[in-house]
Design an enzyme around this catalytic site. Structure first.
Site, mmCIF file in Angstrom:
data_model
loop_
_atom_site.group_PDB
_atom_site.id
_atom_site.type_symbol
_atom_site.label_atom_id
_atom_site.label_comp_id
_atom_site.label_asym_id
_atom_site.label_seq_id
_atom_site.Cartn_x
_atom_site.Cartn_y
_atom_site.Cartn_z
ATOM 1 N N TYR A 348 110.333 -103.304 46.820
ATOM 2 C CA TYR A 348 110.475 -102.356 47.921
ATOM 3 C C TYR A 348 111.673 -101.421 47.738
ATOM 4 C CZ TYR A 348 106.786 -103.364 51.247
ATOM 5 O OH TYR A 348 105.572 -103.443 51.878
ATOM 6 N N HIS A 351 113.708 -95.684 46.782
ATOM 7 C CA HIS A 351 114.559 -94.553 47.166
ATOM 8 C C HIS A 351 114.066 -93.188 46.693
ATOM 9 C CE1 HIS A 351 117.592 -97.855 47.860
ATOM 10 N NE2 HIS A 351 117.660 -97.161 48.968
#
Length: 574
Positions: A348, A351
């Site tokens: 996860y 960015h």
């Protein structure tokens, strides 16, 4: 599926997946393969790391409400999944790397950041919007945090002679430990907090409602707006869903006028947490992995293959999660106490979704309102922008703009030289690499093997691009086994419609359903007695679009004919 047949079926589907690729198969066959892949992962890729704090003594009220710290979700094991429990693993404990200095700093994470991740030109993801990027951070703020160790304990990263890093020294704080400081459950803790003190501060004390504002109030001197990662997108969603919680309270109070503040709050929290999980499952995820097979699979997680119409008209028609969905089925931990995992955290790290520059336009006519950089929208500065700009215009601007693609050479410039609220300067790209390494997550090829995928033989096989393969070799050398997981996932060619790699998807296949299967408030206690009939109807009847329109009706023209609020909205200039 269990026993001999399940293992044979899993072996068959693994072979088919490696030979043909699930995403290249017709939808029914693709679904059949993913079912086998998921069952194999459930058997072989859930590992308990132990290490849980003591839960507070049980109280009868916990049978029908979520606790502030996540304790007593499982009534037979009160500490399971609570705040402070260690992260589990999706790989055998023996395969976890040691995280020593040589592993963590080789190759130099700053070199990798500069050579392979730097955004020289923004590469957009055209099939979804910036609201989708805000959403995943909003979710992550609920799901996990490791915290940071003391400033005196940090990795010192050597700098190249031509690196103009300010101050001439790059340090990256070490993580505080391997425990999740948040609750592991999908319980809306980004709104409600992870402690009784945070929860009290978030509430008005009247009619079950939350304070509406930019973030939870300051508690014990801790200001959430000064946490690293706070920015305008997080503020917007916090405001929106605090209002949604309060709307649920109003509906419950109308149906149950005798209920007091505590009862209204607890029921509204249950309902909103379920709505957040539904939005993520059948809206955000299909926007990010927009392939016919995965769109069908995610809807089946919630409604079952029988579909939403059957579920709404008849309820569950089978005990099978495949037919009638996970929601309302039997709770199942698959033999391993529930936690989120370090591998889940690693995949996860997204960015590159963040743009560096944001143009705000009016929802009414698409007229220019203003423009800001990501740096100008981060930290407490976001409060001033929100105070001076209509919230509907902010949502409209995020809904019509594209985020960055999850690829190499696309890490936000402002995050490669990011000043935290405490004044520390960080390269977040290098930090992401260090985090994955120091927490013992294997490198790319080793990770693929452990997740039942074929390793790649060369950089050229991975990328299909000779020039990019040469750049990878220049940083990592000839040994493709040294390739970082995050770099490999960004370099990988994903399935059609996917925003992220098939490698990352293996963790999602396993954990997206596990978070629902293990939580009794999504399974055995997803009942009118716990949620109220009104509460279940609220979850069934609402989507991200209806939530947006309830609180910002002026967005209706932009959302007209938009099937999914995380996909690009209609511009209002025509």
């Amino acid at each position: 599926m269990t026993g001999w047949f399940a293992r044979r079926y899993g072996a068959l589907t693994e072979w088919v997946d490696r030979r043909f690729g699930w995403h290249r198969l017709p939808l029914p066959l693709g679904l059949a393969v993913l079912v086998g892949v998921r069952d194999t992962l459930r058997r072989e890729n859930l590992h308990d790391a132990g290490g849980r704090p003591a839960a507070a003594p049980f109280m009868a009220a916990y049978t029908t409400r979520r606790t502030a710290d996540g304790a007593w979700n499982d009534l037979d094991d009160g500490a399971m999944g609570m705040a402070g429990a260690r992260f589990g693993r999706n790989i055998p404990i023996g395969a976890v790397l040691t995280g020593d200095a040589r592993d963590v700093l080789t190759p130099n994470p700053r070199t990798v950041s500069r050579a392979l991740l730097t955004r020289h030109e923004f590469r957009p993801a055209p099939t979804f919007n910036v609201l989708a990027a805000s959403w995943i951070q909003f979710m992550v703020r609920d799901w996990f945090t490791h915290g940071h160790g003391p400033a005196s304990s940090a990795w010192s990263v050597p700098l190249a002679s031509d690196d103009a890093w300010p101050g001439g020294e790059l340090t990256i704080p070490r993580v505080l430990g391997d425990a999740n400081l948040h609750s592991h459950w999908w319980d809306g803790s980004m709104l409600y907090g992870n402690s009784a003190a945070e929860q009290r501060a978030a509430r008005t004390g009247v009619d079950g409602k939350l304070r509406v504002g930019p973030m939870r109030p300051v508690v014990d001197g801790h200001d959430p707006t000064r946490e690293p990662g706070f920015w305008l997108g997080l503020l917007m969603l916090h405001d929106l869903f605090a209002r949604e919680h309060n709307a649920i309270c109003d509906r419950l109070r109308g149906e149950h006028p005798g209920w007091l503040d505590e009862e209204l709050f607890q029921r509204a929290r249950l309902i909103l947490a379920a709505l957040l999980a539904k939005i993520h499952t059948i809206e955000w995820t299909p926007a990010m992995i927009n392939h016919p097979t995965t769109v069908t699979a995610m809807r089946a997680n919630w409604f079952g293959l029988a579909g939403e119409r059957v579920r709404r008209r008849f309820g569950r028609i089978s005990s099978s999660e495949a037919i009638s969905g996970i929601i309302g089925s039997a709770t199942d931990h698959f033999g391993v106490p529930f936690t989120l995992t370090e591998e889940f955290v690693a995949v996860y790290r997204m960015h590159p979704l963040m743009p560096d520059d944001f143009a705000v336009r009016a929802a009414a006519d698409d007229a220019a309102v203003g423009s800001w950089t990501l740096r100008e929208l981060s930290g407490p500065a976001a409060l001033a922008v929100a105070a001076s700009t209509r919230m509907a215009d902010l949502f409209y601007s995020f809904g019509t703009a594209h985020p960055g693609a999850l690829v190499l050479d696309n890490f936000p410039r402002h995050l490669q030289e990011f000043e935290r609220p405490d004044g520390r300067l960080v390269d977040l790209a290098a930090t992401d690499l260090v985090r994955i390494r120091e927490l013992g997550v294997p490198r790319y090829n080793a990770f693929r093997r452990l997740m039942h995928l074929e390793p790649v033989e060369s950089y050229a096989e991975l990328t299909g691009d000779a020039a990019l393969a040469a750049r990878l070799r220049a940083v990592y050398g000839d040994d493709v086994e040294s390739l970082d997981l995050m770099v490999g996932m960004f370099a990988e060619r994903p399935p059609r419609g996917f925003a992220f790699s098939d490698t990352a998807f293996r963790v999602f296949v396993l954990m997206a359903s596990r978070r629902l299967n293990s939580d009794r408030f999504f399974t055995r206690d997803y009942t009118p007695e716990v949620y109220t009939r009104v509460g279940l109807d609220w979850v069934a009847d609402n989507t991200m679009t209806t939530v947006l329109l309830r609180h910002h009706p002026e967005l209706r023209p932009a959302l007209r004919a938009v099937a999914n609020a995380f996909q690009p909205w209609r511009r209002t200039d025509n």
